[in-house]
Design an enzyme around this catalytic site. Structure first.
Site, PDB file in Angstrom:
ATOM      1  N   TYR A   1      -2.190 -11.197  -3.116  1.00 18.51           N
ATOM      2  CA  TYR A   1      -2.845 -10.485  -4.212  1.00 18.51           C
ATOM      3  C   TYR A   1      -3.583 -11.398  -5.194  1.00 18.51           C
ATOM      4  CZ  TYR A   1       0.096  -6.473  -2.832  1.00 18.51           C
ATOM      5  OH  TYR A   1       0.723  -5.459  -2.150  1.00 18.51           O
TER       6      TYR A   1
ATOM      7  N   HIS B   1       4.867  -8.910   4.802  1.00 20.35           N
ATOM      8  CA  HIS B   1       3.835  -7.966   4.354  1.00 20.35           C
ATOM      9  C   HIS B   1       3.441  -6.962   5.431  1.00 20.35           C
ATOM     10  CE1 HIS B   1       0.643  -7.847   0.962  1.00 20.35           C
ATOM     11  NE2 HIS B   1       0.869  -6.645   1.407  1.00 20.35           N
TER      12      HIS B   1
END
Length: 281
Positions: free
Chosen positions: A54, A110
């Protein structure tokens, strides 16, 4: 603003069902984003989710939680490309440094990549033994992936599965949520308002949400959060770019929908058939 606290997985702490996401949070005004996370903490949204993917989110979170680390259930994620045994440990160390903390409350893969699950699990367990992470889980795993992971890791090791879940994308209700509930795995809904897919105000679903919201003195998005977290296994992590949005999300903690309202939303935003593969962003 407090709602029913619920256990995060089989062995985790009790958390509010709504937390705070940070995907794209670094692309707006930094000071406003930090203020939003702090306001969320003030209002009980102590579950903060981030990831090495991110961008600048982890350093931003570090600034937001400075001096308040013990209040936070902090989650980050390792990219599949880093999820070898050594790569996972190195990625975790980098995330800890960016977050300016000595531990993560939960660390997630993830999404599934080319490394064997056994490698990643071995790294997770090594990090647990070292006190660098307190628990671990996955993101974007379908039921088949979860079954395979369960065979590798054993019972009670998977803390959560973070998945795409919003009113217009309910595929996880078919098999993923039932599997997680049967095995004591928390389900975390990311993008709970959709990615530009929230029911419009002129659509039948949008009008229904507004009607229910009006009856409760709430907003349609608060109604959506209450619907998505109606099962005790599910948590949601909406992002807020400013303190007002954080407060709006937190107000959903006090909202209780009736069975009739839940049924009406279920009909207006139908589950649909189970897709061939798990939707993800």
């Amino acid at each position: 603003m407090t709602g029913d606290m619920r256990r995060f997985g089989r062995m985790g702490p009790n958390l509010a069902p709504i937390g705070q996401g940070t995907w794209y949070i670094d692309q707006g005004d930094r000071a406003s984003a930090i203020a939003a996370l702090r306001r969320g903490l003030d209002l009980g949204l102590t579950h903060i989710d981030t990831a090495e993917m991110y961008g600048d989110a982890e350093p931003l979170v570090a600034e937001a939680i400075a001096g308040r680390r013990d209040e936070v259930f902090l989650v980050s994620k390792v990219l599949p490309s880093n999820a070898s045994r050594r790569g996972t440990i190195a990625a975790c160390e980098r995330s800890l440094a960016r977050l300016r903390t000595d531990r993560l409350d939960c660390y997630l893969l993830h999404w599934r990549g080319h490394y064997q699950l056994g490698e990643t699990v071995a790294a997770f367990e090594e990090l647990v033994a070292a006190g660098k992470i307190l628990s671990w889980g996955v993101s974007n795993f379908d039921a088949g992936d979860l079954r395979e992971l369960h065979r590798v890791a054993g019972d009670g090791r998977i803390s959560c599965n973070q998945v795409l879940y919003h009113l217009l994308e309910r595929a996880v209700e078919h098999t993923v949520i039932p599997w997680c509930e049967a095995h004591g795995v928390a389900v975390t809904a990311y993008s709970p308002f959709g990615h530009d897919e929230f029911p419009g105000p002129r659509s039948p679903a949008g009008r229904l949400l507004q009607s229910i919201a009006d009856a409760h003195g709430a907003t349609p998005r608060q109604v959506a959060l209450a619907f998505l977290t109606r099962r005790p296994s599910v948590f949601a992590i909406p992002k807020a770019g400013n303190p007002l949005h954080a407060a709006d999300n937190a107000a959903a903690l006090a909202l209780r929908l009736s069975e009739e309202e839940i049924d009406a939303i279920d009909q207006a935003c139908p589950l649909g058939p189970e897709p061939a593969s798990l939707p993800m962003l």
